[in-house]
Design an enzyme around this catalytic site. Structure first.
Site: not given
Length: 245
Positions: A13, A169, A15, A101, A207, A99, A175
């Site tokens: 991904n 996740e 992003k 985010e 990660s 996701h 991250g």
């Protein structure tokens, strides 16, 4: 007879990263894969602006393309959005939905994620449905409760192994360089497996890097990885893919 494990998937991904200069990394990855005996599927999910260019660059390589998000409508007055049909037309075979985010930055709910997954099916795309707990929820001992709720609310009724992948996740590991213990990953993946089809692929994300890929990919019920930052460089991404060679 024992249930055969689903074929692993390692998806990158990107992003909101990558301009045309990043095409060289896709080209490098395609070249590296020629010398690898793959036991997993490989996918890149670049920004929408790069999908058609990367499709051309990796032509002939064993690399699938995915989108990072889609609207639940096929078309209409939704400025800045992209539909699953558009992604399919650009060359994608899958799309990431839900996701963390997107959930955090855009207020997406489980219902929104489910609608997007259904839109993916409509365009004959695989929906990579993301779920995961925050650090506060983990510390409060609510991880399995949160995962169960997100899973129930985000998966469409017609979700099957051929059209759906679930990606666990933990939000606090994305991250940050922090990674759950093998035992924590195993516990969550076992919980997801108990609620889904045995053939459904369950990815781990958060990660993931070459240094920990073999250990994480060896955990029971982990059928691959959804990789963030480490997928931006071909050398790092291939290091994760090689966990399946």
């Amino acid at each position: 007879m024992a249930q055969k494990s689903p074929k692993p998937l390692v998806a990158g991904n990107w992003k909101m990263n990558g301009t045309t200069a990043a095409l060289k990394e896709a080209r490098l990855l395609a070249g590296m894969l020629e010398d690898v005996r793959l036991r997993c599927e490989v996918m890149i999910c670049p920004p929408a602006t790069l999908i058609t260019s990367i499709k051309s660059v990796v032509k002939g390589a064993k690399i699938k393309l995915g989108g990072q998000d889609c609207h639940w409508y096929a078309h209409g007055a939704h400025t800045g959005d992209i539909s699953s049909e558009m992604l399919k037309d650009a060359g994608c075979s899958a799309v990431i939905v839900g996701h963390s985010e997107r959930r955090a930055d855009h207020g997406e709910t489980d219902e929104t994620v489910r609608l997007k997954a259904e839109a993916a099916y409509r365009a004959d795309l695989t929906a990579i449905i993301c779920i995961g707990e925050t650090l506060e929820e983990r510390k409060a001992g609510r991880t399995l409760e949160v995962i169960a709720r997100q899973l129930k609310g985000s998966l469409p009724m017609n979700a099957v192994p051929t059209n759906t992948v679930v990606a666990y996740e933990p939000v606090w590991a994305i991250g940050t360089g922090l990674t759950p213990t093998v035992e924590q990953v195993a516990e969550v993946h076992a919980s997801i497996r108990a609620k889904t089809d045995p053939a459904l692929r369950i990815l781990y994300g958060g990660s993931v890097k070459p240094a920990n890929a073999v250990e994480l990919m060896s955990v029971a019920n982990v059928n691959g990885a959804l990789v963030g930052g480490a997928s931006l460089k071909a050398a790092d991404f291939i290091g994760i893919i090689k966990a399946y060679t």
